[in-house]
Scaffold this active site. Structure first.
Site, PDB file in Angstrom:
ATOM      1  N   ASP A 331       8.966  15.819  18.389  1.00  0.00           N
ATOM      2  CA  ASP A 331       9.428  14.513  18.069  1.00  0.00           C
ATOM      3  C   ASP A 331       8.738  13.433  18.890  1.00  0.00           C
ATOM      4  O   ASP A 331       8.701  13.609  20.096  1.00  0.00           O
ATOM      5  CB  ASP A 331      10.970  14.517  18.416  1.00  0.00           C
ATOM      6  CG  ASP A 331      11.791  12.993  18.104  1.00  0.00           C
ATOM      7  OD1 ASP A 331      11.709  12.770  16.867  1.00  0.00           O
ATOM      8  OD2 ASP A 331      12.142  12.586  19.085  1.00  0.00           O
ATOM      9  N   GLU A 360       4.987  13.661  15.692  1.00  0.00           N
ATOM     10  CA  GLU A 360       5.078  12.339  15.276  1.00  0.00           C
ATOM     11  C   GLU A 360       4.027  11.594  16.236  1.00  0.00           C
ATOM     12  O   GLU A 360       4.215  11.331  17.389  1.00  0.00           O
ATOM     13  CB  GLU A 360       6.211  11.626  15.436  1.00  0.00           C
ATOM     14  CG  GLU A 360       7.380  12.160  14.556  1.00  0.00           C
ATOM     15  CD  GLU A 360       8.757  11.190  14.867  1.00  0.00           C
ATOM     16  OE1 GLU A 360       9.141  10.667  13.800  1.00  0.00           O
ATOM     17  OE2 GLU A 360       9.159  11.626  15.820  1.00  0.00           O
TER      18      GLU A 360
END
Length: 645
Positions: A331, A360
């Site tokens: 994340d 990400e």
């Protein structure tokens, strides 16, 4: 001054030694004794470990003072502590430590359990499904509650064990996915495990205990061993079905600061801070620094700190070795420094190089470290063996993240062809992609196509159906289905690693909610009756996945091969067409793909030859829908045509 400099040097040396040698086993248990260790400031006035009978409530049965030895606080407690609970206290409030392996309800106290006793039968024989090439993966992102909470025949709705049930395994295998990406499954803070009857929902991006499964997904959050054992049963069942398990890891921030295990054991060490131009007040005291907030959650962790880096390394290895995890999705990877991500990749490759790592490639705000040091998408060339999501192909298809009503090429924005082409080649350099016309990147960021995750929607935005409804005025159900299938055809025939949100195979919607992280089950659950309502959608998805698996043309895995084999064809506005020559040794010489986003039939010049029609007008048949001889591809409105020569 010299004394202060010497003290600082000695402290840094101690941290370096500790980071190299400490294995974060904060409670080393044997039936004869338990040795407690904690990384905490050397100048702490008093560090204590407290022992409890239960996971919450009641007074401590014993309090033991810890001693500072070689960079760590330690204490040895004689006797058999199996089944007992403990906390550390450095003077900022009790906590479970930073590397608890088992906890009581709501993660307030760590627990001493026999991890070997949590292993399901045959666990020692559990093996991760083989993976020859990262491009061979088909990733299915899912939330435990979403997937099973409304399934009529689920015995364990919303639990880890739902993924061991025959109906779940049958659905995933029939669809053809090769890996499930489970949303955060560690112990997180926003669901009260003592009040599960409240049906509180959250995605789980609020970490508390990073190395313990979440209690609300277990059948008994009060018993520390239950969540551990049931998580392992889930992994084992998926492995037996040939499906890998990817864990969503959220090391970039904590649920909060003051109550976090990091802050309560070593204040301010694990977080990045920035100097304030004007001192602000914090707890009534003027502060020259404030906490950096690249996560958008009030804090960001400092992966470049030796012990935070070591924590991440040890945590990743622990999930792989103890729980047999097959992949990791980071994340907000753009918050972590490049050196840490590369060290994680190396450590994981030493265990198994097929374990997939992606994240990400952005942050949610400005970070305290400069961008050239962070795991941003633009820095992927400096992180071999690590992939990132492509917002280029995502937003080219459906429209920008920050405007739900603005369409992409699916909704008639016919200036997105170049961005889509960039996604189709896997975000690598390609002579036919004009980077000056690509939406977000003006230079290629992937060295190899398998460093790019190809997708059109995921958990943290409108799902595909809702986005199409919001961005295509007056859309009919028939048009919505056509565009849905067309969008996924672009994703699954691209050279990156394809990724889909669970439920899209049954035309999932979330009632138009953009960010459903704490919306109720009525918004987030999968409506399994849609399988009967829209059978053609599931069949298209299933056949699309099988098409990708059968034809290596769509998963070349090499940038050189993609540049050599994939050629875009001349096409009008709103159409993207390309041909892919076969990899060496494959019986099919060429595959042609035409994606028609317009509302009119289109005709595209192709090399003259005899072709099997594999896909046309929203139908895929691997045995061939037709057999034609032509030099012109005729493509129905808002659909894909796929030909095999």
């Amino acid at each position: 001054m010299k004394k202060q400099i010497l003290l600082t040097v000695l402290m840094m040396m101690a941290l370096t030694i500790t980071a190299q040698d400490f294995n974060f086993d904060e409670a080393s248990y044997t039936p004869q004794q338990t040795v407690f260790r904690l990384f905490a400031p050397a100048n702490a006035k008093a560090v204590k470990v407290r022992l409890y009978k239960d996971g919450m409530g009641g007074k401590a049965q014993k309090t033991v003072a810890m001693k500072y030895v070689d960079g760590l606080w330690t204490a040895t407690v004689k006797g058999d502590l199996l089944g007992r609970f403990y906390t550390f206290d450095v003077g900022r409030g009790e906590c479970a430590g930073v590397f608890a392996k088992a906890v009581g309800v709501n993660g307030q106290r760590a627990a001493i359990i026999d991890l070997a006793a949590t292993n399901p039968e045959g666990w020692e024989s559990d093996r991760r499904p083989p993976l020859k090439n990262p491009a061979d993966q088909v990733i299915y992102e899912m939330h435990h509650r979403d997937f099973s909470i409304a399934r009529p025949d689920a015995k364990y709705p919303g639990k880890f064990l739902a993924l061991t049930e025959p109906w779940a395994i049958r659905h995933l295998k029939r669809l053809g996915v090769t890996a499930v990406h489970i949303l955060p499954s560690y112990d997180y803070g926003s669901v009260d495990e003592t009040r599960l009857e409240d049906n509180t929902y959250n995605w789980g991006y609020d970490p508390v205990n990073y190395n313990v499964p979440e209690g609300s997904y277990s059948t008994d959050p009060f018993q520390p061993a239950v969540r551990v054992g049931e998580f392992k049963q889930m992994v084992q069942a998926l492995h037996k079905a040939g499906i890998r398990v990817i864990l969503d890891v959220v090391y970039n921030h904590t649920y909060d600061i003051d109550r976090s295990n990091f802050q309560r054991t070593y204040p301010d060490y694990y977080y990045r801070k920035i100097r304030n131009e004007k001192s602000e007040m914090r707890n009534g005291v003027s502060a020259d620094f404030s906490y950096s907030n690249g996560s958008g959650c009030g804090n960001e962790t400092a992966s470049e700190q030796p012990m935070m880096r070591r924590f991440m390394l040890e945590s990743v290895k622990y999930w792989i070795n103890e729980y047999h995890i097959d992949g990791l999705r980071f994340d907000l990877m753009g918050i972590h420094d490049i050196e840490t991500m590369n060290e994680i990749r190396k450590a994981v490759s030493d265990i198994d190089p097929t374990i997939f790592i992606y994240g990400e490639g952005w942050s949610a705000g400005s970070c305290a470290l400069p961008g050239d040091r962070l795991g941003m998408k633009a820095n992927i060339p400096q992180m071999p063996g690590i992939a990132a999501f492509s917002d280029e192909i995502r937003d080219a298809l459906r429209g920008p993240f920050d405007n739900d009503t603005k369409p992409g090429i699916l909704g008639g924005a016919f200036n997105m062809e170049e961005s889509l082409k960039f996604g189709i080649v896997g975000c690598i350099s390609h002579p036919q992609v004009d980077m000056s016309k690509v939406n977000y990147s003006k230079q290629p960021w992937a060295v190899q196509p398998v460093q790019m995750i190809s997708y059109v929607s995921c958990h943290d935005d409108m799902c595909l159906v809702d986005r199409l409804k919001a961005s295509v005025p007056g859309i009919t159900q028939e048009e919505l289905i056509r565009l849905d299938l067309l969008a996924q055809t672009a994703v699954f025939t691209s050279q990156g690693v394809p990724f889909m949100l669970s439920g899209e195979e049954m035309l999932r919607d979330k009632k138009g909610v953009h960010n459903s992280y704490n919306s109720p089950d009525s918004i987030n659950h999968l409506d399994w009756s849609n399988l009967q309502r829209y059978p053609q959608v599931f069949e298209y998805y299933r056949n699309l996945i099988q098409l990708r698996k059968r034809y290596p043309h769509f998963r070349l895995g090499s940038a050189d091969l993609v540049r050599k084999s994939l050629q875009f064809l001349d096409a009008p506005k709103g159409v993207v067409a390309y041909r892919i020559e076969a990899p060496r040794g494959h019986s099919v010489d060429r595959v042609i793909v035409v994606l028609n986003f317009t509302r009119q039939e289109q005709r595209i010049a192709i090399p003259e030859g005899k072709y099997f029609v594999l896909a046309a007008s929203g139908v895929i048949d691997l045995n061939g829908l037709d057999n034609i001889k032509t030099s012109q591809a005729v493509v129905a409105p808002q659909s894909a045509l796929i030909l095999q020569d």
